[in-house]
Design a protein around this motif. Structure first.
Motif, PDB file in Angstrom:
ATOM      1  N   PRO A   8       0.836  -1.208   0.000  1.00  0.00           N
ATOM      2  CA  PRO A   8       0.000   0.000   0.000  1.00  0.00           C
ATOM      3  C   PRO A   8       0.871   1.259   0.000  1.00  0.00           C
ATOM      4  N   VAL A   9       0.475   2.236  -0.809  1.00  0.00           N
ATOM      5  CA  VAL A   9       1.215   3.485  -0.946  1.00  0.00           C
ATOM      6  C   VAL A   9       0.296   4.632  -0.571  1.00  0.00           C
ATOM      7  N   SER A  10       0.813   5.582   0.190  1.00  0.00           N
ATOM      8  CA  SER A  10       0.044   6.774   0.524  1.00  0.00           C
ATOM      9  C   SER A  10       0.886   8.012   0.208  1.00  0.00           C
ATOM     10  N   PHE A  11       0.212   9.129   0.054  1.00  0.00           N
ATOM     11  CA  PHE A  11       0.862  10.404  -0.222  1.00  0.00           C
ATOM     12  C   PHE A  11       0.345  11.423   0.790  1.00  0.00           C
ATOM     13  N   THR A  12       1.268  12.133   1.425  1.00  0.00           N
ATOM     14  CA  THR A  12       0.927  13.120   2.444  1.00  0.00           C
ATOM     15  C   THR A  12       1.481  14.475   2.010  1.00  0.00           C
ATOM     16  N   PRO A  13       0.648  15.313   1.377  1.00  0.00           N
ATOM     17  CA  PRO A  13       1.148  16.618   0.942  1.00  0.00           C
ATOM     18  C   PRO A  13       1.557  17.488   2.128  1.00  0.00           C
ATOM     19  N   SER A  14       2.682  18.145   1.986  1.00  0.00           N
ATOM     20  CA  SER A  14       3.249  19.026   3.013  1.00  0.00           C
ATOM     21  C   SER A  14       3.591  18.298   4.305  1.00  0.00           C
ATOM     22  N   PHE A  15       3.859  17.013   4.212  1.00  0.00           N
ATOM     23  CA  PHE A  15       4.294  16.244   5.380  1.00  0.00           C
ATOM     24  C   PHE A  15       5.503  16.931   5.996  1.00  0.00           C
ATOM     25  N   ASN A  16       5.496  17.076   7.322  1.00  0.00           N
ATOM     26  CA  ASN A  16       6.622  17.691   8.004  1.00  0.00           C
ATOM     27  C   ASN A  16       6.669  17.169   9.438  1.00  0.00           C
ATOM     28  N   ARG A  17       7.656  16.344   9.711  1.00  0.00           N
ATOM     29  CA  ARG A  17       7.871  15.779  11.052  1.00  0.00           C
ATOM     30  C   ARG A  17       6.618  15.117  11.617  1.00  0.00           C
ATOM     31  N   GLY A  18       5.972  14.320  10.799  1.00  0.00           N
ATOM     32  CA  GLY A  18       4.806  13.564  11.235  1.00  0.00           C
ATOM     33  C   GLY A  18       3.476  14.263  11.057  1.00  0.00           C
ATOM     34  N   LEU A  19       3.473  15.542  10.736  1.00  0.00           N
ATOM     35  CA  LEU A  19       2.223  16.277  10.558  1.00  0.00           C
ATOM     36  C   LEU A  19       1.696  16.083   9.135  1.00  0.00           C
ATOM     37  N   ALA A  20       0.374  15.993   9.020  1.00  0.00           N
ATOM     38  CA  ALA A  20      -0.288  15.816   7.729  1.00  0.00           C
ATOM     39  C   ALA A  20      -1.358  16.904   7.588  1.00  0.00           C
ATOM     40  N   PRO A  21      -0.962  18.157   7.315  1.00  0.00           N
ATOM     41  CA  PRO A  21      -1.908  19.275   7.337  1.00  0.00           C
ATOM     42  C   PRO A  21      -3.031  19.188   6.305  1.00  0.00           C
TER      43      PRO A  21
END
Length: 185
Positions: A8-21
């Motif tokens: 499974p693949v996911s994408f987290t835009p603007s990921f930064n130190r665990g945050l997913a805004p």
């Protein structure tokens, strides 16, 4: 071409130190030209990209990027930007932005009997490290309100033929993106 069987693949835009805004998008469909696990030559670098269709339309909220085929008229011009998560600059946890990247040239491997018309693009001004793979090289164009991607980060440092950093691009990448957009409007 439908993609390989992947975890499974996911994408987290603007990921930064665990945050997913902006939340997380999960891949529901995959397009690829040829599976490349650790690119180590011109052919494998030139075809090192994959397109994921996500379960939500993040672009409606965040904006879209188009694609454009690279022109050798742009060689040595510092037009390109890149965002990635290189291990050496943020331990894969912090986005790294670089601009004024140039490509020395973009070549087709031209290996007789091999399929594909991808480009392997070498850069000395683009900094790549593990974790940067897949980060888009893009620019904004006059009279357009979105950027266009010409390649993605593929290989860092030395390959068996040169010690530059490498990106993958060309017509196959452009075709994969267009196919995904046609199949999932």
């Amino acid at each position: 071409m439908p993609g390989p069987n992947l975890s499974p693949v996911s994408f987290t835009p603007s990921f930064n130190r665990g945050l997913a805004p902006f939340g997380i998008g999960n891949a529901i469909h995959t397009y690829w030209f040829r599976q490349v696990d650790n690119p180590d030559d011109e052919l494998s670098v030139s075809l090192d990209y994959i397109v994921f269709v996500l379960d939500q339309r993040l672009g409606d909220q965040l904006g879209y990027m188009g694609t454009m085929e690279y022109s050798n008229d742009w060689d040595d011009k510092p037009y390109w930007m890149n965002v990635s998560y290189p291990h050496d600059l943020g331990n894969d946890e912090v986005p790294f932005f670089q601009d004024q990247v140039s490509f020395e040239d973009a070549d087709n491997p031209g290996i007789v009997g091999q399929e594909g018309d991808g480009l392997y693009m070498d850069t000395e001004s683009g900094s790549l490290d593990h974790g940067a793979s897949g980060g888009a090289f893009y620019a904004f164009w006059p009279n357009e309100n979105f950027s266009r991607v010409v390649s993605v980060a593929s290989a860092e440092g030395t390959l068996n033929f040169d010690d530059d950093n490498w990106a993958a691009g060309g017509p196959p990448m452009h075709r994969l993106v267009n196919q995904a957009r046609t199949d999932f409007p």
